[in-house]
Design a protein around this motif. Structure first.
Motif, PDB file in Angstrom:
ATOM      1  N   LEU B 237      32.991  14.595 -47.541  1.00  0.00           N
ATOM      2  CA  LEU B 237      31.971  14.361 -48.567  1.00  0.00           C
ATOM      3  C   LEU B 237      31.340  15.666 -49.018  1.00  0.00           C
ATOM      4  N   TYR B 240      26.745  19.632 -47.114  1.00  0.00           N
ATOM      5  CA  TYR B 240      25.377  19.145 -46.942  1.00  0.00           C
ATOM      6  C   TYR B 240      25.350  17.633 -46.776  1.00  0.00           C
ATOM      7  N   GLU B 241      26.245  16.951 -47.518  1.00  0.00           N
ATOM      8  CA  GLU B 241      26.287  15.504 -47.397  1.00  0.00           C
ATOM      9  C   GLU B 241      26.548  15.118 -45.946  1.00  0.00           C
ATOM     10  N   VAL B 243      25.767  16.876 -43.316  1.00  0.00           N
ATOM     11  CA  VAL B 243      24.537  17.134 -42.551  1.00  0.00           C
ATOM     12  C   VAL B 243      23.552  15.985 -42.756  1.00  0.00           C
ATOM     13  N   HIS B 244      23.424  15.539 -44.000  1.00  0.00           N
ATOM     14  CA  HIS B 244      22.477  14.464 -44.288  1.00  0.00           C
ATOM     15  C   HIS B 244      22.894  13.151 -43.648  1.00  0.00           C
ATOM     16  N   LEU B 245      24.159  13.050 -43.298  1.00  0.00           N
ATOM     17  CA  LEU B 245      24.609  11.855 -42.586  1.00  0.00           C
ATOM     18  C   LEU B 245      24.566  12.062 -41.073  1.00  0.00           C
TER      19      LEU B 245
END
Lengths: 271, 351
Positions: B237, B240-241, B243-245
Motif C-alpha cells: 500500500l 506510510y500507509e 505505518v498507519h496500519l
C-alpha cells in the motif's frame, strides 16, 4: 484528542508551516482550507508523523506523537489516515484491500467478523458490488472509495463503541463526482457524530462551511484563522486569502458561495 | 482474503501449491535420471533408497554423490532467488525488482571477487577455515550493502523512484563487470574459467559438503521470510500507509533486506550470478494465485526451485560431455521476459 503547539515544519531549508497552534476534539470535524501551496497536506503529514517537526509539539491523547509512533501497532487501532492518493501496484481483489484495514485487529477479532465489518464498510461507500473485482480494474473514484472503506473498517471499533477514533482525510473528494463527494462528506460527518475526531483537508469552501464544526484557514504556511466554520469563512476573509471576490447567499437553510464577476473587480481586488 | 466458494478447485491456493510441489518432485526425479549418462528410473529409485543397484554400482554413485546434491542445491538456490525476488518486489512495490536487475547479485559477486583478490593477501593460507567463512560472508555483505544503497537512493518522500532503482542496478552490474575485468586481466587461463563462473553462474560446485552447511542456513532464511507474509501485503500500500496500519516499517524492512540480500549473497558465493529466476517465478505465481503474499511466497519458493532444477538439467544435457553455465539459460529466457514486462508496463503507462 489532538493538540498541536507552535509547530514549524521545514522542507529542506524552507519553512512550509510556521508557528501553528490548533486542536481537535472528539466528536468534532475540523476542516483545513487554504489556497494551493498553503501547507494543508503538509500539516496533515506532520500530524500523522509522516513529516518531522522542526519545532513545536503534537500531542495525541495527552502523549507526544513521537512517543505514540514508537508503537504503531497500538495507535493503528484507533487512528486511520486516508492519503490523497493511494497506489497499489499489485492487483488485489477489492475485499482484500479493505481487509488490510483490519490488520491491526486481526489478533483480537475473528476472521468471519472481520469480513462482516469490511463488507459493511464497502456498503457504506456504495462499493459492495465491487467486492470481488480486481483493484486495478477500478476507476480512480472507485479506488478512492475503496480506500475510504478500508479506513472505516480500520476504525470500526472506535466508531461503534465508546473507544477513541481519530480520522485524517486528505482531500478525500478530489477524484470524485458530485454524488460521491457528498456521500463521503456525509460519512465523515457521521464519523464525527459518532464520537470520532475528524481532520479533513478540503478545497471546497461551501462544503467546508456545511460539514465542518470548526475551520482552520491557512495561507503560505501560517494560520489565518481558526474557529467556528461560519465565522472563519467570512466573505471578506475569503476574498483576502483566496484573492477572489465572493459573497455568501442564503438559500433556505443553506449558505451558498457566490463568486462575484471577477471582471468587474480587476482594478481593485483587495479591500 | 478467504478462498471464496465460487473458485474452481484448480484455482484454490492449496491445490495450486500442491501441483507446483508435485512438478518440483517430478523435475527432481527426471533430473536425477538424465545427464551425460542416462540412468534407468528403477536404478534411480534404488539409489535414492540407498540400496545397491542390481545392475550397476557406478550409476548408484553418480545419482547419490553427484546428481542428488546438485539437484538439492538447485532447489535451495532457486527457492532463495525466487522468494528474494518476491520480497524485493514488495519492498520496492514494483514487479520489476529482481536480485539480479537491481544489483543485489552483483553486490554479492563484487564481495566474492574482492575477497578472492584481497583475502589471499590478508589471510595466511594456513587458515583455510577463515577463507571458507570469508568467501560466504563477503558476498552476503556485498548483497546487503547494495540493497540498502538502492533503497536509500531510490526512496523519496515515501515513494520509490523506479528509474533510480533500475539505474543503480545497471551501475552495480557495470562495476562488477569491471571488477571481473581486472581480475581476468591479472589471472592465468585456469583462473579465467573461475571468474566467468561468477558472472554466468553454475551449480557445478555443489556437493554434499557444501550442502551440509548451506541447507540449514537457507531453510532458516526462507522460514524467516515466510513469517512476514501478511506484513508484505500491507507494505504494497505504501510506506506510510503501512505505518498507519500499525506496521513498524523501518524494522520490518531492515530484517527483510538482511534476509533476502543475505540469502542472495550466499547463493552467489556458491553458484555465481544466476539472473531472472527472481523476476520470472514470482510473476508466474502471481498469474496463478494473485498477489497475496500468504500464497505467493511459498509458491514462489517452490516454483523457483522447479525452474532452477529444470534450467540446470538443460544446462547439463544440452552439450555432451560439457555443460552450459546455467545463468546463460536463465538469461536467455529471462531477458525477453523482462522486455515483455517493460512493454506491457509502457502500454499501461505505469510500472
Amino acid at each position: 484528542m489532538l493538540r498541536c503547539d507552535n509547530i514549524t515544519v521545514k522542507r529542506g531549508n524552507r519553512a512550509v508551516l510556521r508557528q501553528l497552534h490548533f486542536d481537535l476534539q472528539a466528536a468534532e470535524l475540523v476542516a483545513v482550507i487554504g489556497p494551493n501551496g498553503s501547507g494543508k497536506s503538509t500539516l496533515l503529514k506532520a500530524l500523522t508523523g509522516e513529516l518531522a517537526l522542526a519545532r513545536g509539539t503534537v500531542e495525541l491523547n495527552g502523549l507526544s506523537l513521537a512517543t505514540q509512533m514508537q508503537r504503531p501497532q497500538d495507535i493503528a487501532r484507533w487512528r486511520a489516515v486516508l492519503p490523497q492518493q493511494s497506489e497499489l501496484a499489485f492487483n488485489f481483489p477489492v475485499i482484500d484491500v479493505v481487509m488490510m484495514g483490519r490488520s491491526p485487529h486481526l489478533a483480537r477479532v475473528e476472521q468471519a467478523r472481520n469480513l462482516e465489518i469490511c463488507e459493511a464498510a464497502l456498503e457504506q461507500v456504495d462499493c459492495l458490488a465491487l467486492k470481488d473485482r480486481r483493484y486495478q480494474h477500478l476507476s480512480g473514484g472507485e479506488r478512492q472509495r475503496v480506500h475510504l472503506a478500508r479506513v472505516l473498517a480500520q476504525l470500526h471499533e472506535g466508531l461503534h463503541s465508546d473507544g477513541p477514533a481519530l480520522l485524517f482525510l486528505d482531500e478525500p473528494t478530489a477524484n470524485l463526482d458530485l454524488k460521491h463527494q457528498i456521500q463521503i462528506l456525509h460519512l465523515a460527518r457521521q464519523c464525527a457524530d459518532r464520537g470520532a475526531a475528524v481532520f479533513l483537508v478540503l478545497h471546497d469552501l461551501q462544503q467546508a462551511r456545511a460539514y465542518a464544526d470548526r475551520v482552520l484557514m491557512l495561507k503560505a504556511g501560517r494560520s489565518v484563522a481558526f474557529g467556528k466554520a461560519a465565522s472563519v469563512l467570512s466573505a471578506k476573509r475569503i476574498e483576502r486569502v483566496f484573492d477572489i471576490p465572493v459573497e455568501w447567499v442564503q438559500h433556505e437553510a443553506d449558505a451558498l458561495l457566490k463568486i462575484k464577476n471577477p471582471k468587474l473587480n480587476t482594478t481593485n481586488t483587495t479591500t | 482474503m478467504q478462498p471464496s466458494p465460487t473458485k474452481r478447485i484448480w484455482q484454490q491456493p492449496g491445490v495450486v501449491l500442491g501441483l507446483i510441489a508435485l512438478g518440483l518432485l517430478l523435475a527432481m526425479f527426471v533430473s536425477a535420471a538424465l545427464g551425460d549418462k542416462s540412468i534407468p528410473p528403477t536404478t534411480v529409485v534404488h539409489a535414492l533408497l540407498n540400496m545397491e543397484a542390481p545392475d550397476d554400482a557406478i550409476n548408484g554413485i553418480i545419482v547419490r554423490d553427484i546428481r542428488v546434491p546438485r539437484i538439492l542445491t538447485a532447489v535451495l538456490v532457486g527457492a532463495t532467488l525466487a522468494i528474494a525476488g518476491a520480497v524485493l518486489q514488495a519492498i520496492f512495490r514494483n514487479p520489476l525488482a529482481d536480485p539480479g536487475l537491481i544489483g543485489v547479485s552483483a553486490g554479492g559477486a563484487a564481495g566474492a571477487i574482492s575477497f578472492i583478490v584481497f583475502g589471499s593477501w590478508l589471510i595466511p593460507a594456513s587458515w583455510p577455515l577463515l577463507h571458507e567463512i570469508g568467501i560466504s560472508l563477503f558476498p552476503m555483505a556485498g548483497g546487503i550493502g547494495v540493497t540498502l544503497l538502492v533503497y536509500r537512493l531510490a526512496l523519496h518522500e515515501g515513494r520509490i523512484h523506479v528509474t533510480t532503482m533500475l539505474l543503480i542496478g545497471l551501475a552495480m552490474n557495470a562495476l562488477v563487470g569491471a571488477l571481473i575485468g581486472y581480475a581476468v586481466f591479472f589471472s592465468n587461463d585456469d583462473q579465467l574459467r573461475d571468474y566467468t563462473f561468477w558472472s554466468l553462474g553454475s551449480l557445478a560446485r555443489a556437493n554434499w559438503n557444501v550442502l551440509s552447511w548451506l541447507a540449514p542456513i537457507i531453510v532458516l532464511l526462507i522460514s524467516a521470510l515466510l513469517r512476514y507474509r501478511r506484513q508484505l501485503n500491507l507494505l504494497l500500500l505504501g510506506e506510510y500507509e503501512a505505518v498507519h496500519l500499525g506496521l513498524n516499517v523501518e524494522k520490518l524492512r531492515r530484517r527483510l533486506i538482511l534476509f533476502t540480500a543475505g540469502g542472495v549473497g550466499l547463493t552467489v558465493a556458491l553458484c555465481g550470478m544466476i539472473g531472472f529466476v527472481g523476476l520470472i517465478t514470482p510473476h508466474l505465481c502471481r498469474l496463478m494465485l494473485g498477489p497475496d503474499h500468504r500464497w505467493l511466497l511459498p509458491a514462489s519458493a517452490l516454483m523457483g526451485a522447479t525452474t532452477l532444477v529444470i534450467a540446470d538439467l538443460l544446462a547439463r544435457i544440452s552439450i555432451q560431455y560439457s555443460e552450459l553455465p546455467v545463468g546463460v539459460l536463465t538469461a536467455t529466457v529471462g531477458a525477453p521476459f523482462f522486455l515483455y514486462l517493460i512493454v506491457r508496463a509502457k502500454r499501461r503507462a505505469s510500472f
